[in-house]
Design a protein around this motif. Structure first.
Motif, PDB file in Angstrom:
ATOM      1  N   LEU A  41       0.879  -1.162   0.000  1.00  6.52           N
ATOM      2  CA  LEU A  41       0.000   0.000   0.000  1.00  6.52           C
ATOM      3  C   LEU A  41       0.916   1.211   0.000  1.00  6.52           C
ATOM      4  CD1 LEU A  41      -3.024   0.931   0.325  1.00  6.52           C
ATOM      5  CD2 LEU A  41      -2.487   1.184   2.766  1.00  6.52           C
ATOM      6  N   PHE A  42       0.743   2.116  -0.951  1.00  8.04           N
ATOM      7  CA  PHE A  42       1.618   3.269  -1.039  1.00  8.04           C
ATOM      8  C   PHE A  42       1.258   4.306   0.014  1.00  8.04           C
ATOM      9  CE2 PHE A  42       1.751   2.331  -5.849  1.00  8.04           C
ATOM     10  CZ  PHE A  42       2.819   1.465  -5.689  1.00  8.04           C
ATOM     11  N   GLY A  43       2.249   5.091   0.399  1.00  8.95           N
ATOM     12  CA  GLY A  43       1.979   6.205   1.298  1.00  8.95           C
ATOM     13  C   GLY A  43       1.144   7.285   0.657  1.00  8.95           C
ATOM     14  N   THR A  44       1.053   7.294  -0.678  1.00  6.76           N
ATOM     15  CA  THR A  44       0.258   8.276  -1.415  1.00  6.76           C
ATOM     16  C   THR A  44      -1.127   7.750  -1.786  1.00  6.76           C
ATOM     17  OG1 THR A  44       1.330   7.516  -3.441  1.00  6.76           O
ATOM     18  CG2 THR A  44       2.277   9.440  -2.360  1.00  6.76           C
ATOM     19  N   PRO A 104     -13.952  -6.506  -2.992  1.00 12.97           N
ATOM     20  CA  PRO A 104     -12.649  -5.823  -3.012  1.00 12.97           C
ATOM     21  C   PRO A 104     -11.948  -5.916  -1.657  1.00 12.97           C
ATOM     22  CG  PRO A 104     -14.282  -4.500  -4.153  1.00 12.97           C
ATOM     23  CD  PRO A 104     -15.034  -5.646  -3.524  1.00 12.97           C
ATOM     24  N   ILE A 105     -10.650  -6.121  -1.687  1.00 11.71           N
ATOM     25  CA  ILE A 105      -9.852  -6.290  -0.471  1.00 11.71           C
ATOM     26  C   ILE A 105      -9.515  -4.905   0.068  1.00 11.71           C
ATOM     27  CG2 ILE A 105      -7.750  -7.295   0.499  1.00 11.71           C
ATOM     28  CD1 ILE A 105      -7.764  -9.140  -2.059  1.00 11.71           C
ATOM     29  N   ALA A 106     -10.123  -4.539   1.187  1.00 18.26           N
ATOM     30  CA  ALA A 106     -10.021  -3.172   1.698  1.00 18.26           C
ATOM     31  C   ALA A 106      -9.386  -3.084   3.068  1.00 18.26           C
ATOM     32  CB  ALA A 106     -11.407  -2.526   1.738  1.00 18.26           C
ATOM     33  N   GLU A 107      -9.313  -4.189   3.803  1.00 15.91           N
ATOM     34  CA  GLU A 107      -8.855  -4.138   5.190  1.00 15.91           C
ATOM     35  C   GLU A 107      -7.428  -4.622   5.377  1.00 15.91           C
ATOM     36  OE1 GLU A 107     -10.748  -2.639   7.324  1.00 15.91           O
ATOM     37  OE2 GLU A 107     -12.295  -2.423   5.781  1.00 15.91           O
ATOM     38  N   SER A 108      -6.802  -5.073   4.314  1.00 16.98           N
ATOM     39  CA  SER A 108      -5.426  -5.559   4.416  1.00 16.98           C
ATOM     40  C   SER A 108      -4.774  -5.425   3.047  1.00 16.98           C
ATOM     41  CB  SER A 108      -5.383  -7.016   4.875  1.00 16.98           C
ATOM     42  OG  SER A 108      -5.936  -7.862   3.874  1.00 16.98           O
ATOM     43  N   PRO A 139      -0.939 -14.491   7.267  1.00 15.74           N
ATOM     44  CA  PRO A 139      -1.883 -13.408   6.957  1.00 15.74           C
ATOM     45  C   PRO A 139      -1.998 -12.434   8.127  1.00 15.74           C
ATOM     46  CG  PRO A 139      -2.829 -15.564   6.442  1.00 15.74           C
ATOM     47  CD  PRO A 139      -1.588 -15.816   7.244  1.00 15.74           C
ATOM     48  N   THR A 140      -2.290 -11.191   7.809  1.00  9.87           N
ATOM     49  CA  THR A 140      -2.562 -10.189   8.838  1.00  9.87           C
ATOM     50  C   THR A 140      -3.773  -9.368   8.437  1.00  9.87           C
ATOM     51  OG1 THR A 140      -1.675  -8.315  10.086  1.00  9.87           O
ATOM     52  CG2 THR A 140      -0.967  -8.518   7.804  1.00  9.87           C
ATOM     53  N   GLU A 141      -4.541  -8.965   9.429  1.00  7.11           N
ATOM     54  CA  GLU A 141      -5.712  -8.126   9.192  1.00  7.11           C
ATOM     55  C   GLU A 141      -5.368  -6.643   9.265  1.00  7.11           C
ATOM     56  OE1 GLU A 141      -7.253  -8.077  13.844  1.00  7.11           O
ATOM     57  OE2 GLU A 141      -8.307  -9.281  12.357  1.00  7.11           O
ATOM     58  N   HIS A 142      -4.130  -6.331   9.613  1.00  4.69           N
ATOM     59  CA  HIS A 142      -3.727  -4.935   9.758  1.00  4.69           C
ATOM     60  C   HIS A 142      -3.209  -4.401   8.429  1.00  4.69           C
ATOM     61  CE1 HIS A 142      -4.210  -5.323  14.081  1.00  4.69           C
ATOM     62  NE2 HIS A 142      -3.506  -6.436  14.024  1.00  4.69           N
ATOM     63  N   ARG A 143      -3.679  -3.208   8.060  1.00  2.00           N
ATOM     64  CA  ARG A 143      -3.269  -2.592   6.803  1.00  2.00           C
ATOM     65  C   ARG A 143      -2.540  -1.286   7.096  1.00  2.00           C
ATOM     66  NH1 ARG A 143      -6.637  -0.814   1.308  1.00  2.00           N
ATOM     67  NH2 ARG A 143      -6.972   1.191   2.350  1.00  2.00           N
ATOM     68  N   LEU A 144      -1.265  -1.232   6.724  1.00  2.00           N
ATOM     69  CA  LEU A 144      -0.443  -0.035   6.859  1.00  2.00           C
ATOM     70  C   LEU A 144       0.231   0.246   5.524  1.00  2.00           C
ATOM     71  CD1 LEU A 144       1.404  -0.906  10.199  1.00  2.00           C
ATOM     72  CD2 LEU A 144      -0.543   0.628   9.954  1.00  2.00           C
ATOM     73  N   TYR A 145       0.494   1.515   5.259  1.00  2.00           N
ATOM     74  CA  TYR A 145       1.262   1.806   4.046  1.00  2.00           C
ATOM     75  C   TYR A 145       2.669   1.250   4.197  1.00  2.00           C
ATOM     76  CZ  TYR A 145       3.400   5.925   6.438  1.00  2.00           C
ATOM     77  OH  TYR A 145       4.094   6.761   7.283  1.00  2.00           O
TER      78      TYR A 145
END
Length: 658
Positions: free
Chosen positions: A67-70, A95-99, A596-602
């Motif tokens: 996931l980009f910082g932008t 659509p995959i939105a949470e990770s 797998p992880t449920e956490h989404r970070l840039y």
């Protein structure tokens, strides 16, 4: 050039007057605009999604991406599987939105598979092509590591590595330091010549730089910076060179016939290089060609002028203390990166900041703590405060970076910001350890030995990274060799820290229980937000309930010396990878998590402090990277980084992500 004395006595800072005028102009603009002019976006590399796909079993494949910082906050993704000769199939129902990872549960086996993603924004799916027009799909790894062949050399071994986008295609390449018969500065002897190799991740060899016989091999000598210094979308490589250095296209720097090594076997100077010219060279990342060489600042002279109150408080005249080098990259103006080359650890410290623009090196400033001699009563408070690692962070939150040189910090303009007085140590860490207090924190360990025990300097402690104020410390006069700070126990808010006498300590420095055996490396590997630990060739989880370590991964590989060849968020989602050396030494192995992880970070590579810590990780005693925000249990989502992507396709990427 003008000399300006910093607010601390004994520290001289050399300014180019053109830069002085520019700084004054920026300050005036800031006053007129409320400070906005100092918050321009930093230039950062424009990467691909860094996709990785790993087979878990006959039916399941793990897939991760950046996931980009932008990226806009509401972006999501569709994931597609493509078998040879068949139409691509979307593998996610929604659509995959949470990770930014997914396990494909219907992959099957026995066929060649590729995966690609398409971004989804406001209900509309984007094209398969990556922003900028470059397609991106990945084939499946059959194991949880990628084998990267290298070109080994007889009697050499792979050492530290770094990464950068050398050719501007949005993908990282590897720069590997190959070593032979290295020596610590405290020991005499002839060494091998340091070699820098560049590789694609598929093992394609791009170039080889031989630094030559007049650069001594050892972890305190060759600190190489890989970064895009001029904003053209392609990384350069910069390091110290000398007579006989051969660049990646076969050209020799200086006099190829000179041998400046001391060959007197009865001398303490045997094998050392204390004569001859010293250069700083910038190399083209694509070809390894030397672009420009200048005199290295500072020179080694006087050879006996580098002692101080760091370490054992001694001095020497045979080339030990004068040849301790560090280096880093920093956004000193808050917008574009500068190169900072350093010399000195135990006493005198000199930092030389350089800008690489229009294929020319220009001196920005020079910080010099000054020369002193025993008993060092006239020494600057910045003398003897260096360590065997350093860090770069915006400690005062003005949008510009400071150089955290172990126990003291130099401001972005080359003046001393503060000295903690904690003296020399072998490890330090800086991040937002404690999210309930403002700003960053600095964790230091300190050597207390021989004559310096009398100072009763705390062996371990945490400081406010902006002011140097001590938050807590312990073990005065104790010689502490290692220490680590990481969030490994969810029962206590923020990072825990350990090292020296005692167990695990919380944000107040209070002991809260037993500590892990490992005190050097931490890594985000599994699915939660706590950090795991690297113990040699094993990734282990701290079991905080019973104070034990549980093995998560055992690698059939080893590191390049003091830790892995390289560790960081190199591919996939925000979690970290390990670049290790295969047992036979003929290849590198890039290990990635498949949990797998449920956490989404840039991607952490779009956090400037973290990205810069990857650049300096090869310096001396390698240490793990840290972001500028708190990443741990019950964290709040980090703010969008104030960055602007550069290079091919960046403008298109920006337009499609807003």
């Amino acid at each position: 050039m003008a000399l300006r004395r910093s607010k601390w006595s004994g520290c001289l800072v050399r300014f180019d007057m053109r830069w002085q005028s520019k700084v004054i102009g920026c300050l005036l603009m800031a006053l007129l605009t409320g400070g906005g002019a100092l918050r321009e976006e930093r230039e950062m590399e424009n990467l691909t999604r860094g996709m990785v796909a790993v087979r878990l079993d006959s039916d399941h494949v793990y897939v991760g991406w950046r996931l980009f910082g932008t990226d806009p906050k509401r972006i999501s993704f569709n994931l597609y599987r493509a078998a040879e000769g068949e139409e691509p199939v979307k593998v996610n129902a929604e659509p995959i939105a949470e990770s930014s990872n997914f396990v494909d549960r219907g992959a099957g086996s026995g066929q060649s598979l590729e995966y690609f993603i398409r971004p989804v924004l406001k209900g509309k799916e984007g094209g398969r092509l990556r922003e900028g027009g470059r397609s991106e799909s990945v084939t499946v790894w059959e194991e949880n590591f990628l084998e990267i062949p290298i070109k080994p050399l007889p009697d050499y071994r792979p050492g530290d590595a770094s990464i950068g986008d050398l050719d501007g295609d949005g993908e990282y390449e590897i720069v590997l330091h190959q070593t032979k018969d290295g020596r610590d500065n405290a020991f005499r002897g002839i060494t091998g010549t340091p070699i820098l190799d560049a590789y694609e991740f598929d093992g394609e060899h791009l170039w080889r730089i031989d630094l030559g016989i007049n650069i001594r091999e050892g972890q305190h000598y060759t600190q190489f910076m890989v970064y895009d210094f001029d904003g053209d979308g392609r990384a350069e490589v910069a390091c110290k060179t000398a007579d006989g250095t051969k660049d990646g296209v076969g050209n020799v720097i200086g006099d190829k016939g000179k041998d400046w090594r001391n060959h007197d076997k009865d001398s303490k100077r045997y094998g050392r290089i204390l004569q001859g010219p010293e250069h700083l060279t910038v190399f083209d990342g694509r070809t390894g060609a030397a672009l420009e060489s200048v005199d290295y600042i500072p020179s080694r002279y006087p050879i006996d002028g580098w002692g101080g109150i760091g370490g054992n408080g001694g001095n020497d005249n045979y080339g030990n203390r004068c040849d301790r080098f560090l280096a880093c990259v920093a956004y000193l103006d808050g917008i574009r990166p500068s190169l900072v080359m350093c010399r000195g650890v135990y006493g005198r410290t000199v930092m030389a900041a350089w800008d690489w623009r229009q294929e020319k090196l220009r001196s920005r400033w020079v910080f010099d703590s000054g020369i002193s001699y025993p008993p060092y009563q006239n020494a600057s408070p910045y003398s003897g405060m260096g360590g065997h690692s350093l860090s770069v962070a915006d400690v005062d939150r003005d949008g510009k970076d400071e150089i955290v040189y172990q126990a003291m910090t130099v401001d972005n303009d080359g003046t001393g910001l503060y000295s903690t007085g904690r003296r020399h140590g072998d490890a330090m860490h800086i991040s937002d350890f404690y999210p309930d207090r403002p700003g960053l924190e600095l964790f230091l360990i300190t050597e207390n030995e021989a004559d310096t025990v009398r100072f009763q300097t705390p062996g371990v402690g945490v400081h406010d990274a902006r002011t140097g104020e001590t938050l807590w410390s312990h073990s005065p006069g104790v010689d502490v060799g290692s220490g680590l700070a990481a969030d490994i126990d969810p029962r206590y808010r923020g990072y825990e820290a350990w090292g020296g006498p005692g167990g695990l300590r919380n944000s107040k420095g209070k002991e809260i229980g037993p500590r892990p055996n490992e005190a050097d490396w931490a890594i985000w590997w599994d699915g939660d937000l706590l950090r795991e630990l690297l113990d040699g060739s094993k990734v282990v989880k701290w079991e905080w309930k019973n104070g034990t370590e549980r093995e998560l991964l055992t690698m059939d590989a080893h590191g390049g010396g003091r830790g892995p060849n390289l560790m960081g968020d190199l591919i996939g989602d925000w979690r970290e990878e390990l670049l290790m050396t295969a047992p036979d030494g003929d290849s590198l192995r890039l290990y990635t998590t498949t949990i797998p992880t449920e956490h989404r970070l840039y991607t952490l590579m779009h956090n400037p402090q973290y990205r810069l810590s990857i650049a300096w990780q090869n310096v001396a005693y390698n240490k793990p990277p840290h972001p500028s925000f708190f990443l741990g249990h019950e964290m709040t989502p980090p703010a969008r980084p104030n960055i602007r992507l550069i290079g091919e396709g960046a403008a298109i990427e920006k337009a499609t992500s807003d």
